[in-house]
Write a protein that holds these residues in place. Structure first.
Motif, PDB file in Angstrom:
ATOM      1  N   LEU A  31       0.755  -0.678   0.015  1.00  0.00           N
ATOM      2  CA  LEU A  31      -0.077  -0.157  -0.059  1.00  0.00           C
ATOM      3  C   LEU A  31       0.935   1.240  -0.046  1.00  0.00           C
ATOM      4  CD1 LEU A  31      -2.578  -1.082   2.328  1.00  0.00           C
ATOM      5  CD2 LEU A  31      -2.759  -0.795   0.177  1.00  0.00           C
ATOM      6  N   PHE A  32       1.804   1.161   0.679  1.00  0.00           N
ATOM      7  CA  PHE A  32       2.794   2.184   1.002  1.00  0.00           C
ATOM      8  C   PHE A  32       2.932   2.944   0.051  1.00  0.00           C
ATOM      9  CE2 PHE A  32       3.638   2.003   5.578  1.00  0.00           C
ATOM     10  CZ  PHE A  32       2.388   2.541   5.994  1.00  0.00           C
ATOM     11  N   ALA A  33       4.049   1.707  -1.161  1.00  0.00           N
ATOM     12  CA  ALA A  33       4.671   1.339  -2.345  1.00  0.00           C
ATOM     13  C   ALA A  33       3.536   2.374  -3.588  1.00  0.00           C
ATOM     14  CB  ALA A  33       5.435   0.351  -2.878  1.00  0.00           C
ATOM     15  N   GLU A  34       2.279   2.091  -3.146  1.00  0.00           N
ATOM     16  CA  GLU A  34       1.559   1.939  -3.963  1.00  0.00           C
ATOM     17  C   GLU A  34       0.715   3.882  -3.833  1.00  0.00           C
ATOM     18  OE1 GLU A  34       0.471   0.740  -7.230  1.00  0.00           O
ATOM     19  OE2 GLU A  34       1.039  -1.129  -7.019  1.00  0.00           O
ATOM     20  N   LYS A 124       9.171   0.358  -5.595  1.00  0.00           N
ATOM     21  CA  LYS A 124       8.685   1.747  -5.330  1.00  0.00           C
ATOM     22  C   LYS A 124       8.972   2.065  -4.146  1.00  0.00           C
ATOM     23  CE  LYS A 124       4.978   1.213  -8.119  1.00  0.00           C
ATOM     24  NZ  LYS A 124       3.480   0.007  -8.594  1.00  0.00           N
ATOM     25  N   LEU A 125       8.652   1.083  -2.919  1.00  0.00           N
ATOM     26  CA  LEU A 125       8.709   1.877  -1.481  1.00  0.00           C
ATOM     27  C   LEU A 125      10.190   3.548  -1.350  1.00  0.00           C
ATOM     28  CD1 LEU A 125       7.627   2.521   0.926  1.00  0.00           C
ATOM     29  CD2 LEU A 125       8.510   0.556   1.524  1.00  0.00           C
ATOM     30  N   ARG A 126      10.672   2.477  -2.459  1.00  0.00           N
ATOM     31  CA  ARG A 126      12.624   3.504  -1.245  1.00  0.00           C
ATOM     32  C   ARG A 126      12.370   4.498  -2.485  1.00  0.00           C
ATOM     33  NH1 ARG A 126      18.309   1.928  -2.730  1.00  0.00           N
ATOM     34  NH2 ARG A 126      19.649   3.693  -1.403  1.00  0.00           N
ATOM     35  N   ALA A 127      11.799   4.053  -3.522  1.00  0.00           N
ATOM     36  CA  ALA A 127      11.613   5.814  -4.806  1.00  0.00           C
ATOM     37  C   ALA A 127      10.961   6.679  -4.188  1.00  0.00           C
ATOM     38  CB  ALA A 127      11.192   5.571  -5.937  1.00  0.00           C
ATOM     39  N   ARG A 128       9.403   6.113  -4.526  1.00  0.00           N
ATOM     40  CA  ARG A 128       8.640   6.954  -3.475  1.00  0.00           C
ATOM     41  C   ARG A 128       8.831   7.717  -2.543  1.00  0.00           C
ATOM     42  NH1 ARG A 128       3.127   7.708  -3.827  1.00  0.00           N
ATOM     43  NH2 ARG A 128       3.092   6.263  -5.848  1.00  0.00           N
ATOM     44  N   LEU A 129       9.860   7.044  -1.148  1.00  0.00           N
ATOM     45  CA  LEU A 129      10.501   7.917   0.305  1.00  0.00           C
ATOM     46  C   LEU A 129      11.190   9.030  -0.506  1.00  0.00           C
ATOM     47  CD1 LEU A 129      10.162   5.239   2.639  1.00  0.00           C
ATOM     48  CD2 LEU A 129       8.066   7.153   2.636  1.00  0.00           C
ATOM     49  N   MET A 179      20.271   7.408  -9.863  1.00  0.00           N
ATOM     50  CA  MET A 179      19.950   6.051  -9.865  1.00  0.00           C
ATOM     51  C   MET A 179      18.281   5.866  -8.587  1.00  0.00           C
ATOM     52  SD  MET A 179      21.757   4.426  -5.845  1.00  0.00           S
ATOM     53  CE  MET A 179      20.324   5.300  -4.675  1.00  0.00           C
ATOM     54  N   PHE A 180      17.901   6.658  -8.447  1.00  0.00           N
ATOM     55  CA  PHE A 180      16.467   6.661  -7.831  1.00  0.00           C
ATOM     56  C   PHE A 180      15.959   6.903  -9.342  1.00  0.00           C
ATOM     57  CE2 PHE A 180      17.206   8.844  -3.914  1.00  0.00           C
ATOM     58  CZ  PHE A 180      17.713   7.226  -3.480  1.00  0.00           C
ATOM     59  N   TYR A 181      15.926   7.379 -10.050  1.00  0.00           N
ATOM     60  CA  TYR A 181      15.385   7.284 -11.668  1.00  0.00           C
ATOM     61  C   TYR A 181      15.387   5.790 -12.089  1.00  0.00           C
ATOM     62  CZ  TYR A 181      12.501   9.220 -15.394  1.00  0.00           C
ATOM     63  OH  TYR A 181      11.823   9.119 -16.749  1.00  0.00           O
ATOM     64  N   THR A 182      16.290   5.745 -11.990  1.00  0.00           N
ATOM     65  CA  THR A 182      16.469   4.209 -12.754  1.00  0.00           C
ATOM     66  C   THR A 182      15.613   3.065 -11.811  1.00  0.00           C
ATOM     67  OG1 THR A 182      18.250   4.574 -13.307  1.00  0.00           O
ATOM     68  CG2 THR A 182      18.533   2.328 -13.423  1.00  0.00           C
ATOM     69  N   MET A 183      15.675   3.579 -11.306  1.00  0.00           N
ATOM     70  CA  MET A 183      15.035   2.129  -9.814  1.00  0.00           C
ATOM     71  C   MET A 183      13.877   2.271 -10.251  1.00  0.00           C
ATOM     72  SD  MET A 183      17.085   2.591  -6.213  1.00  0.00           S
ATOM     73  CE  MET A 183      15.993   2.255  -5.944  1.00  0.00           C
ATOM     74  N   ALA A 184      13.566   3.499 -10.616  1.00  0.00           N
ATOM     75  CA  ALA A 184      11.809   3.307 -10.468  1.00  0.00           C
ATOM     76  C   ALA A 184      11.382   3.159 -10.959  1.00  0.00           C
ATOM     77  CB  ALA A 184      11.444   4.979 -10.487  1.00  0.00           C
ATOM     78  N   ASP A 185      12.088   2.952 -12.625  1.00  0.00           N
ATOM     79  CA  ASP A 185      11.762   1.895 -14.268  1.00  0.00           C
ATOM     80  C   ASP A 185      10.276   2.725 -14.081  1.00  0.00           C
ATOM     81  OD1 ASP A 185      12.103   0.477 -15.949  1.00  0.00           O
ATOM     82  OD2 ASP A 185      12.059  -1.080 -15.377  1.00  0.00           O
ATOM     83  N   ALA A 186      10.349   3.954 -14.696  1.00  0.00           N
ATOM     84  CA  ALA A 186       8.406   4.062 -14.490  1.00  0.00           C
ATOM     85  C   ALA A 186       8.273   3.983 -16.029  1.00  0.00           C
ATOM     86  CB  ALA A 186       8.353   5.394 -14.714  1.00  0.00           C
ATOM     87  N   GLY A 187       9.353   3.703 -17.108  1.00  0.00           N
ATOM     88  CA  GLY A 187       8.521   3.159 -18.086  1.00  0.00           C
ATOM     89  C   GLY A 187       8.451   4.397 -19.508  1.00  0.00           C
ATOM     90  N   ARG A 188       9.055   5.746 -18.722  1.00  0.00           N
ATOM     91  CA  ARG A 188       8.719   6.771 -20.336  1.00  0.00           C
ATOM     92  C   ARG A 188      10.578   6.228 -21.588  1.00  0.00           C
ATOM     93  NH1 ARG A 188       7.271   9.953 -23.435  1.00  0.00           N
ATOM     94  NH2 ARG A 188       8.162  11.710 -23.189  1.00  0.00           N
ATOM     95  N   GLY A 200      15.290  -1.808 -16.314  1.00  0.00           N
ATOM     96  CA  GLY A 200      14.203  -2.883 -15.454  1.00  0.00           C
ATOM     97  C   GLY A 200      15.892  -4.258 -15.943  1.00  0.00           C
ATOM     98  N   ARG A 201      17.159  -4.061 -17.690  1.00  0.00           N
ATOM     99  CA  ARG A 201      17.522  -4.833 -17.634  1.00  0.00           C
ATOM    100  C   ARG A 201      18.790  -4.770 -16.677  1.00  0.00           C
ATOM    101  NH1 ARG A 201      16.269  -4.645 -23.073  1.00  0.00           N
ATOM    102  NH2 ARG A 201      17.946  -2.868 -23.486  1.00  0.00           N
ATOM    103  N   VAL A 202      19.545  -4.743 -15.615  1.00  0.00           N
ATOM    104  CA  VAL A 202      19.888  -4.400 -14.570  1.00  0.00           C
ATOM    105  C   VAL A 202      21.866  -4.129 -15.626  1.00  0.00           C
ATOM    106  CG1 VAL A 202      21.848  -4.485 -12.533  1.00  0.00           C
ATOM    107  CG2 VAL A 202      18.588  -4.804 -12.826  1.00  0.00           C
TER     108      VAL A 202
END
Length: 234
Positions: A31-34, A124-129, A179-188, A200-202
């Motif tokens: 829930l926190f992540a979403e 998602k939670l870490r990127a959001r925080l 790093m955070f933007y890469t982790m978030a992998d928003a699909g843009r 997503g391909r680490v």
């Protein structure tokens, strides 16, 4: 509420069933992540976990403490893996900037595929925080990562002895943003490139992000910008 009920049912169907404490942690992490920490009510958490309100207060005392325990459990292995990788680098003899950067970045970018680090929900939670200006979020992030991050700042200073400390710290800040933007992998970027570029391909991501950041850290410090007072509109 349908999605919350479905999540509660998935916990009921889990092999061996989870403890009440773990149900609360798993449900709230999702829930926190979403939705973000501040947007999720305690009642929503207990409904998703399929437990009563008293259980949350018994095990955690507050929503803030619940978030703190989730983050501590997930972040500790990341920080420990970073320090382990850093310990393999000889910091006394011209340490490799690229190896230091990889030691810092690899554990973060493998969160999504490594169950020790919580998988996609914790990504998602870490990127959001990291982007929420809440004092609670800042305190939890600091508690989880400040000690290991300071070790990396010192390691980077050894690798770049001629770089002024202020410049080093700013560049570390910019690395965190990348790093955070890469982790978030928003699909843009996948949309822009037809999938050719996929964070997503680490291994692909690391192969490109490390030389990019190394060039930034090695760049010549610029003269300090002068601040000019803005004219007030007439």
């Amino acid at each position: 509420m349908a999605r919350v009920s479905a999540f509660a049912k998935s916990l009921d169907d889990a092999p061996g069933k989870l403890s009440v404490r773990q149900r609360l942690m798993d449900a709230s992490e999702q829930l926190f992540a979403e939705h973000g920490w501040n947007a999720v009510s305690i009642r929503t958490i207990v409904t998703a976990a399929g437990v009563n309100l008293a259980a949350l207060h018994y095990y955690f005392g507050s929503k803030e403490q619940l978030l703190s325990e989730i983050f501590t459990a997930r972040a500790k292995p990341i920080a420990e893996e970073r320090v382990r990788l850093l310990s393999e680098i000889d910091l006394d003899n011209a340490p490799s900037l690229e190896r230091i950067l990889e030691a810092f970045l690899r554990p973060a970018l493998t969160i999504g595929s490594d169950e020790r680090f919580g998988g996609r929900a914790f990504v998602k939670l870490r990127a959001r925080l990291a982007t929420e200006p809440e004092q609670v979020s800042r305190r939890i992030l600091s508690s989880a990562f400040d000690e290991s991050s300071r070790e990396f700042l010192e390691a980077l200073a050894r690798a770049l002895p001629d770089l002024p400390r202020e410049d080093l710290e700013w560049r570390f800040h910019f690395m965190l943003g990348t790093m955070f933007y890469t982790m978030a992998d928003a699909g843009r970027i996948q949309s822009l490139t037809g999938g050719r570029c996929d964070p997503g391909r680490v291994e692909d991501a690391l192969a490109h992000i490390i030389p990019f950041l190394a060039a930034g850290f090695r760049s010549k410090p610029d003269s300090k910008p002068t601040t000019t007072a803005r004219r007030r509109p007439r």
